[in-house]
Design a protein around this motif. Sequence first.
Motif, PDB file in Angstrom:
ATOM      1  N   ALA A 105       0.829  -1.205   0.000  1.00 59.61           N
ATOM      2  CA  ALA A 105       0.000   0.000   0.000  1.00 59.61           C
ATOM      3  C   ALA A 105       0.866   1.258   0.000  1.00 59.61           C
ATOM      4  CB  ALA A 105      -0.925   0.004   1.209  1.00 59.61           C
ATOM      5  N   ALA A 106       1.941   1.269   0.779  1.00 59.53           N
ATOM      6  CA  ALA A 106       2.821   2.439   0.845  1.00 59.53           C
ATOM      7  C   ALA A 106       3.503   2.687  -0.497  1.00 59.53           C
ATOM      8  CB  ALA A 106       3.861   2.255   1.947  1.00 59.53           C
ATOM      9  N   ASN A 107       4.034   1.629  -1.095  1.00 52.61           N
ATOM     10  CA  ASN A 107       4.727   1.784  -2.375  1.00 52.61           C
ATOM     11  C   ASN A 107       3.774   2.160  -3.504  1.00 52.61           C
ATOM     12  OD1 ASN A 107       7.766   0.965  -2.216  1.00 52.61           O
ATOM     13  ND2 ASN A 107       6.699  -0.466  -0.860  1.00 52.61           N
ATOM     14  N   TYR A 108       2.554   1.638  -3.462  1.00 54.20           N
ATOM     15  CA  TYR A 108       1.584   1.983  -4.493  1.00 54.20           C
ATOM     16  C   TYR A 108       1.135   3.442  -4.348  1.00 54.20           C
ATOM     17  CZ  TYR A 108       1.384  -3.027  -5.452  1.00 54.20           C
ATOM     18  OH  TYR A 108       1.711  -4.327  -5.774  1.00 54.20           O
TER      19      TYR A 108
ATOM     20  N   GLU B 229      16.508  25.831  -5.118  1.00 56.49           N
ATOM     21  CA  GLU B 229      16.762  24.827  -4.077  1.00 56.49           C
ATOM     22  C   GLU B 229      15.793  23.654  -4.206  1.00 56.49           C
ATOM     23  OE1 GLU B 229      18.582  27.445  -0.377  1.00 56.49           O
ATOM     24  OE2 GLU B 229      16.414  27.389  -0.678  1.00 56.49           O
ATOM     25  N   ILE B 230      14.541  23.953  -4.485  1.00 56.88           N
ATOM     26  CA  ILE B 230      13.553  22.892  -4.655  1.00 56.88           C
ATOM     27  C   ILE B 230      13.882  22.051  -5.880  1.00 56.88           C
ATOM     28  CG2 ILE B 230      11.141  22.411  -5.218  1.00 56.88           C
ATOM     29  CD1 ILE B 230      11.468  23.081  -2.339  1.00 56.88           C
ATOM     30  N   ALA B 231      14.188  22.696  -6.987  1.00 53.09           N
ATOM     31  CA  ALA B 231      14.513  21.974  -8.219  1.00 53.09           C
ATOM     32  C   ALA B 231      15.742  21.093  -8.025  1.00 53.09           C
ATOM     33  CB  ALA B 231      14.740  22.956  -9.366  1.00 53.09           C
ATOM     34  N   ASP B 232      16.767  21.611  -7.352  1.00 50.76           N
ATOM     35  CA  ASP B 232      17.974  20.828  -7.102  1.00 50.76           C
ATOM     36  C   ASP B 232      17.682  19.635  -6.190  1.00 50.76           C
ATOM     37  OD1 ASP B 232      19.405  22.568  -8.663  1.00 50.76           O
ATOM     38  OD2 ASP B 232      20.292  23.678  -6.983  1.00 50.76           O
ATOM     39  N   ALA B 233      16.817  19.843  -5.201  1.00 47.77           N
ATOM     40  CA  ALA B 233      16.484  18.754  -4.287  1.00 47.77           C
ATOM     41  C   ALA B 233      15.732  17.640  -5.007  1.00 47.77           C
ATOM     42  CB  ALA B 233      15.642  19.291  -3.126  1.00 47.77           C
ATOM     43  N   VAL B 234      14.803  18.025  -5.865  1.00 45.35           N
ATOM     44  CA  VAL B 234      14.033  17.028  -6.605  1.00 45.35           C
ATOM     45  C   VAL B 234      14.942  16.210  -7.511  1.00 45.35           C
ATOM     46  CG1 VAL B 234      12.279  16.726  -8.390  1.00 45.35           C
ATOM     47  CG2 VAL B 234      11.876  18.312  -6.518  1.00 45.35           C
ATOM     48  N   ALA B 235      15.907  16.884  -8.143  1.00 52.63           N
ATOM     49  CA  ALA B 235      16.828  16.189  -9.038  1.00 52.63           C
ATOM     50  C   ALA B 235      17.853  15.367  -8.268  1.00 52.63           C
ATOM     51  CB  ALA B 235      17.540  17.203  -9.936  1.00 52.63           C
ATOM     52  N   GLY B 236      18.204  15.806  -7.075  1.00 53.54           N
ATOM     53  CA  GLY B 236      19.293  15.160  -6.356  1.00 53.54           C
ATOM     54  C   GLY B 236      18.899  14.106  -5.340  1.00 53.54           C
ATOM     55  N   TYR B 237      17.652  14.122  -4.884  1.00 51.90           N
ATOM     56  CA  TYR B 237      17.212  13.169  -3.858  1.00 51.90           C
ATOM     57  C   TYR B 237      16.204  12.198  -4.450  1.00 51.90           C
ATOM     58  CZ  TYR B 237      19.398  16.283  -0.447  1.00 51.90           C
ATOM     59  OH  TYR B 237      20.286  17.039   0.246  1.00 51.90           O
ATOM     60  N   GLY B 238      16.572  10.933  -4.483  1.00 54.58           N
ATOM     61  CA  GLY B 238      15.668   9.904  -4.998  1.00 54.58           C
ATOM     62  C   GLY B 238      14.689   9.434  -3.952  1.00 54.58           C
ATOM     63  N   GLY B 239      13.715   8.649  -4.404  1.00 51.65           N
ATOM     64  CA  GLY B 239      12.710   8.114  -3.489  1.00 51.65           C
ATOM     65  C   GLY B 239      13.153   6.789  -2.875  1.00 51.65           C
ATOM     66  N   PHE B 240      12.244   6.136  -2.173  1.00 55.02           N
ATOM     67  CA  PHE B 240      12.539   4.907  -1.449  1.00 55.02           C
ATOM     68  C   PHE B 240      11.603   3.768  -1.855  1.00 55.02           C
ATOM     69  CE2 PHE B 240      13.688   8.440   1.361  1.00 55.02           C
ATOM     70  CZ  PHE B 240      14.978   8.097   1.725  1.00 55.02           C
ATOM     71  N   THR B 241      12.044   2.572  -1.566  1.00 53.97           N
ATOM     72  CA  THR B 241      11.144   1.421  -1.522  1.00 53.97           C
ATOM     73  C   THR B 241      10.736   1.270  -0.061  1.00 53.97           C
ATOM     74  OG1 THR B 241      12.213   0.287  -3.371  1.00 53.97           O
ATOM     75  CG2 THR B 241      10.913  -1.061  -1.855  1.00 53.97           C
ATOM     76  N   TYR B 242       9.434   1.316   0.198  1.00 56.89           N
ATOM     77  CA  TYR B 242       8.955   1.318   1.562  1.00 56.89           C
ATOM     78  C   TYR B 242       8.596  -0.093   2.047  1.00 56.89           C
ATOM     79  CZ  TYR B 242       8.629   6.393   1.329  1.00 56.89           C
ATOM     80  OH  TYR B 242       8.928   7.727   1.218  1.00 56.89           O
ATOM     81  N   ALA B 243       8.892  -0.332   3.328  1.00 59.19           N
ATOM     82  CA  ALA B 243       8.503  -1.598   3.949  1.00 59.19           C
ATOM     83  C   ALA B 243       8.016  -1.294   5.355  1.00 59.19           C
ATOM     84  CB  ALA B 243       9.674  -2.569   4.001  1.00 59.19           C
ATOM     85  N   ARG B 244       7.073  -2.107   5.831  1.00 56.87           N
ATOM     86  CA  ARG B 244       6.523  -1.888   7.177  1.00 56.87           C
ATOM     87  C   ARG B 244       7.538  -2.308   8.220  1.00 56.87           C
ATOM     88  NH1 ARG B 244       5.165   0.283  11.044  1.00 56.87           N
ATOM     89  NH2 ARG B 244       3.191   0.159  12.108  1.00 56.87           N
TER      90      ARG B 244
END
Length: 277
Positions: free
Chosen positions: A115-118, A262-277
Motif C-alpha cells: 500500500a505504501a509503495n503503491y 533549491e527545490i529543483a535541485d532537491a528534486v533532481a538530487g534526492y531519490g525516493g525509497f522502496t517502503y517496507a513496514r
Amino acid sequence: MSLGDEHGGLGGRGGGTGQTRTRLPDTGSPDAYGTPRRTPRASRSLITVVGVVVLLIAAIAFANRGSGGGGDDGTDAAAPRTNPTAPTGVPPVTGKNGPLPAGFARDEQGAQSAAANYAVALGSDAMFQRDSRRAIVRAVHDPAVAEDLADRMDKAYSATLLSSVGLGEDGSAPEGSTFVSRTIPVGTKVVDITGDKATVEVWCTGLVGLAGDDSTRPVTHNWFTLTEKLTWVGGDWKVASSSQKEGPTPVNGDNRAATSDEIADAVAGYGGFTYAR
C-alpha cells in the motif's frame, strides 16, 4: 503527487525536548516560495486538482470485494509495540514489476508495504504522462480493472487538468521549470485483512507544484490519508480501489521556505525509497 484531500512532506524523527521558537515569515523575500499571499491560492488549486484525480480511483467498485472481518487481529499485530517513531517489520522486497517493487508477502506487513509503495507510484510525476501513467496503473492494480481504470485516467488527466497545474498537453513542464509531484508515506495501518482481501490506510504528505523562477504555482505540501483496498492476485497484492481524506495535518514549523532553485535541485538530487513496514 501528492496522490489534497489527499495525495502525498517529509517526516522527521522525534525525541527532542528543547524549547520551540516561532519565526514570523519573511515577507520581503523576492522569491515566489517566500511570498505568502500567492501560496494559499496555488495550494488550494493544486490540492483540488490532485484530489479530483485520486478520487476517480475511489469510484471504481468491485462486486467481489470481501466483506471484512478479522480486523481486530490485523490492527493489533501491525501496531508498533515499543518506540512508535521507529521502523518496524521485515526488510523491503527485492522483486520488481518494471520500475516498481513487487513480490510482497501475503501477510499484514506485506499488505502495508504494498500500500505504501503503491501510494508513492500513484502520486508521482510519472502519472502526468500517458505512457508512464498507464504502466503504473497496470502494475499496481488488479488486472480485472486495470485497463478500464487506465482509460478513465486518460480522460481525467485531460489537457485542461494538465494546464491547470502548469503543464503542456503532453505533461511536460515549461522550459526552465521543474514539475514536482511526490507522495511520501509517513505511516501505515491495517484496517482489515481477511483471506485474499486487505484494507490498509497510508498516512501521507505530498509535494506538488512547479519549481522555477517564473512559476506562479510554487511547490506546496499537503497531508492526507489514503485508504487502499487490496486483493491478492497473481502472487502479489494489487489495488482494487482506493479513496482518500484530508489530514491529519500537523502545525507548520518555522522552517524558511526554499527558493525555486533549491527545490529543483532537491528534486533532481534526492531519490525516493522502496517502503517496507
